[in-house]
Write a protein that holds these residues in place. Structure first.
Motif, PDB file in Angstrom:
ATOM      1  N   THR A   1       0.816  -1.215   0.000  1.00 16.61           N
ATOM      2  CA  THR A   1       0.000   0.000   0.000  1.00 16.61           C
ATOM      3  C   THR A   1       0.849   1.265   0.000  1.00 16.61           C
ATOM      4  N   SER A   2       2.140   1.116   0.212  1.00 17.74           N
ATOM      5  CA  SER A   2       3.049   2.271   0.198  1.00 17.74           C
ATOM      6  C   SER A   2       4.375   1.834  -0.413  1.00 17.74           C
ATOM      7  N   VAL A   3       5.236   2.791  -0.676  1.00 19.14           N
ATOM      8  CA  VAL A   3       6.554   2.513  -1.247  1.00 19.14           C
ATOM      9  C   VAL A   3       7.621   2.674  -0.166  1.00 19.14           C
ATOM     10  N   SER A   4       8.471   1.651  -0.057  1.00 22.78           N
ATOM     11  CA  SER A   4       9.589   1.696   0.882  1.00 22.78           C
ATOM     12  C   SER A   4      10.822   1.125   0.185  1.00 22.78           C
ATOM     13  N   ARG A   5      11.902   0.993   0.933  1.00 22.90           N
ATOM     14  CA  ARG A   5      13.115   0.407   0.349  1.00 22.90           C
ATOM     15  C   ARG A   5      12.932  -1.061  -0.002  1.00 22.90           C
ATOM     16  N   LEU A   6      11.884  -1.681   0.542  1.00 20.93           N
ATOM     17  CA  LEU A   6      11.628  -3.098   0.270  1.00 20.93           C
ATOM     18  C   LEU A   6      10.722  -3.309  -0.935  1.00 20.93           C
ATOM     19  N   THR A   7      10.171  -2.228  -1.493  1.00 21.24           N
ATOM     20  CA  THR A   7       9.258  -2.351  -2.624  1.00 21.24           C
ATOM     21  C   THR A   7      10.009  -2.838  -3.857  1.00 21.24           C
ATOM     22  N   SER A   8       9.473  -3.864  -4.498  1.00 22.34           N
ATOM     23  CA  SER A   8      10.127  -4.445  -5.674  1.00 22.34           C
ATOM     24  C   SER A   8       9.859  -3.657  -6.942  1.00 22.34           C
ATOM     25  N   LEU A   9       8.643  -3.062  -7.037  1.00 22.49           N
ATOM     26  CA  LEU A   9       8.240  -2.429  -8.290  1.00 22.49           C
ATOM     27  C   LEU A   9       7.075  -1.479  -8.035  1.00 22.49           C
ATOM     28  N   LEU A  10       7.087  -0.332  -8.704  1.00 24.41           N
ATOM     29  CA  LEU A  10       5.947   0.584  -8.699  1.00 24.41           C
ATOM     30  C   LEU A  10       5.327   0.577 -10.084  1.00 24.41           C
ATOM     31  N   VAL A  11       4.010   0.390 -10.132  1.00 31.33           N
ATOM     32  CA  VAL A  11       3.267   0.415 -11.393  1.00 31.33           C
ATOM     33  C   VAL A  11       2.475   1.712 -11.450  1.00 31.33           C
ATOM     34  N   THR A  12       2.752   2.547 -12.433  1.00 31.77           N
ATOM     35  CA  THR A  12       2.020   3.799 -12.589  1.00 31.77           C
ATOM     36  C   THR A  12       2.021   4.234 -14.050  1.00 31.77           C
ATOM     37  N   ASN A  13       0.910   4.786 -14.487  1.00 33.86           N
ATOM     38  CA  ASN A  13       0.824   5.347 -15.836  1.00 33.86           C
ATOM     39  C   ASN A  13       1.275   6.803 -15.873  1.00 33.86           C
ATOM     40  N   ASP A  14       1.550   7.367 -14.694  1.00 30.45           N
ATOM     41  CA  ASP A  14       1.957   8.773 -14.598  1.00 30.45           C
ATOM     42  C   ASP A  14       3.217   8.907 -13.751  1.00 30.45           C
ATOM     43  N   PRO A  15       4.374   8.489 -14.281  1.00 29.21           N
ATOM     44  CA  PRO A  15       5.602   8.516 -13.478  1.00 29.21           C
ATOM     45  C   PRO A  15       6.047   9.921 -13.074  1.00 29.21           C
ATOM     46  N   ASP A  16       5.558  10.956 -13.782  1.00 33.69           N
ATOM     47  CA  ASP A  16       5.953  12.325 -13.469  1.00 33.69           C
ATOM     48  C   ASP A  16       4.877  13.076 -12.691  1.00 33.69           C
ATOM     49  N   SER A  17       3.948  12.337 -12.091  1.00 33.44           N
ATOM     50  CA  SER A  17       2.807  12.966 -11.432  1.00 33.44           C
ATOM     51  C   SER A  17       3.179  13.658 -10.117  1.00 33.44           C
ATOM     52  N   GLY A  18       4.286  13.244  -9.500  1.00 33.83           N
ATOM     53  CA  GLY A  18       4.698  13.869  -8.246  1.00 33.83           C
ATOM     54  C   GLY A  18       3.958  13.356  -7.031  1.00 33.83           C
ATOM     55  N   THR A  19       3.296  12.197  -7.146  1.00 32.02           N
ATOM     56  CA  THR A  19       2.643  11.617  -5.974  1.00 32.02           C
ATOM     57  C   THR A  19       3.712  11.154  -4.984  1.00 32.02           C
TER      58      THR A  19
END
Length: 331
Positions: free
Chosen positions: A281-299
């Motif tokens: 549910t969140s991104v940390s150093r343990l996250t393997s991969l982020l899936v997003t269609n908007d990589p420049d969205s600034g979330t």
């Protein structure tokens, strides 16, 4: 800007490299996995400049549970007397023959079609595909997200029955014409990709999917701006680390999502869980991969992914990886 490009397209020479015809396609399926099946299909044939020539639609008996009925509305009873894919394969092929396949999130539609033809021991006569999500990015359309409804609204196309293959294909065909004219007016390179047919197929063990038409599942998959967290069983596999580009996903990898997806998010996450992946549910150093269609969205998730060096891919790429997740390492 779009109006200028469209006007220019009518005056300027048509780009010689553009295809001579397209097949705008939508398929509804029992799910997103490798062994899922098509339950309905629609094709709008359009000419070189995007003018609609004709259309075709069929139900398909998937010979298994129809899956997310609360999305596509096709029950076992409705599909009982529908033709099998082998019965409609020739007609479907005639609609695709010699044309570029156009779809919204085209890698998904093409993957499902290619697998059905492989099962039928045939080859779909398609050599190239064009994803309208990729085309909207090339045109820099000011869309709030990558859903079909947003593309339709941008061009003033009325969407009457979402997740109905015939209506979704109509909406896409009507939105594709001004997109194509805008691309031609700006001499934009079309994002064409090769369609590689499957030459052999073997189904895995059958999956049992509980059909449900009640209010609870429908509510669970209804798209909203606020999504309550869903309690999932813990992933039984250890985290093997980060995803490496060019390699398959591996069971136990922690997958995070950010932003809108063209496929219902909960359905996408459920298929990832079925494949043995862990939904983070969140991104940390343990996250393997982020899936997003908007990589420049600034979330916050994309910012953290960049800070941690977490790999980032879009939904289409994730869809290509999902059916072939590698098993967890022993021990």
């Amino acid at each position: 800007m779009l109006e200028d490009r469209t006007t220019a397209a009518s005056a300027a020479p048509w780009p010689a490299a553009y295809p001579t015809g397209y097949a705008v396609v939508d398929v509804e399926t029992t799910g997103l996995a490798r062994d899922d099946r098509i339950v309905s299909a629609a094709v709008y044939r359009v000419d070189a400049r995007g003018e609609i020539e004709d259309h075709w639609y069929t139900l398909v008996n998937p010979q298994r549970d129809p899956g997310p009925v609360w999305i596509h509305g096709l029950t076992t009873e409705v599909l009982a007397d529908a033709p099998l894919f082998t019965d409609i394969a020739e007609e479907f092929a005639s609609r695709l023959d010699g044309r570029v396949l156009v779809a919204h999130n085209a890698v998904f539609d093409w993957s499902m079609i290619a697998r059905e033809y492989a099962r039928a021991e045939r080859t779909a006569p398609v050599r190239q595909r064009l994803c309208t999500i990729a085309l909207s990015k090339e045109l820099a359309l000011p869309l709030p997200n990558h859903k079909l409804e947003s593309l339709a609204a941008h061009f003033g196309v009325e969407q009457r029955h979402a997740h109905n293959a015939l209506d979704d294909a109509r909406v896409l065909a009507e939105a594709f014409r001004p997109s194509l004219l805008a691309a031609a007016g700006g001499n934009v390179r079309l994002p064409l990709l090769e369609c590689r047919p499957l030459t052999e197929w073997s189904d895995g063990p059958p999956r049992v999917v509980r059909q449900s038409t009640g209010a609870a599942p429908a509510a669970a998959y209804r798209p909203t701006s606020w999504r309550p967290s869903r309690k999932r069983p813990p992933c039984p596999y250890p985290n093997p680390g980060r995803y490496e580009p060019g390699k398959p996903l591996k069971q136990g990898m922690r997958i995070a999502f950010s932003g809108d997806t063209s496929i219902e998010r909960d359905l996408l996450e459920d298929r990832a869980v079925e494949a043995g992946l862990h939904i983070a549910t969140s991104v940390s150093r343990l996250t393997s991969l982020l899936v997003t269609n908007d990589p420049d969205s600034g979330t916050s998730k994309t910012v953290k992914a960049r800070a941690f060096g977490t790999p980032v891919i879009d939904e289409a790429a994730f869809g290509q990886l999902l059916p072939d997740v590698a098993p967890a390492s022993d021990g």
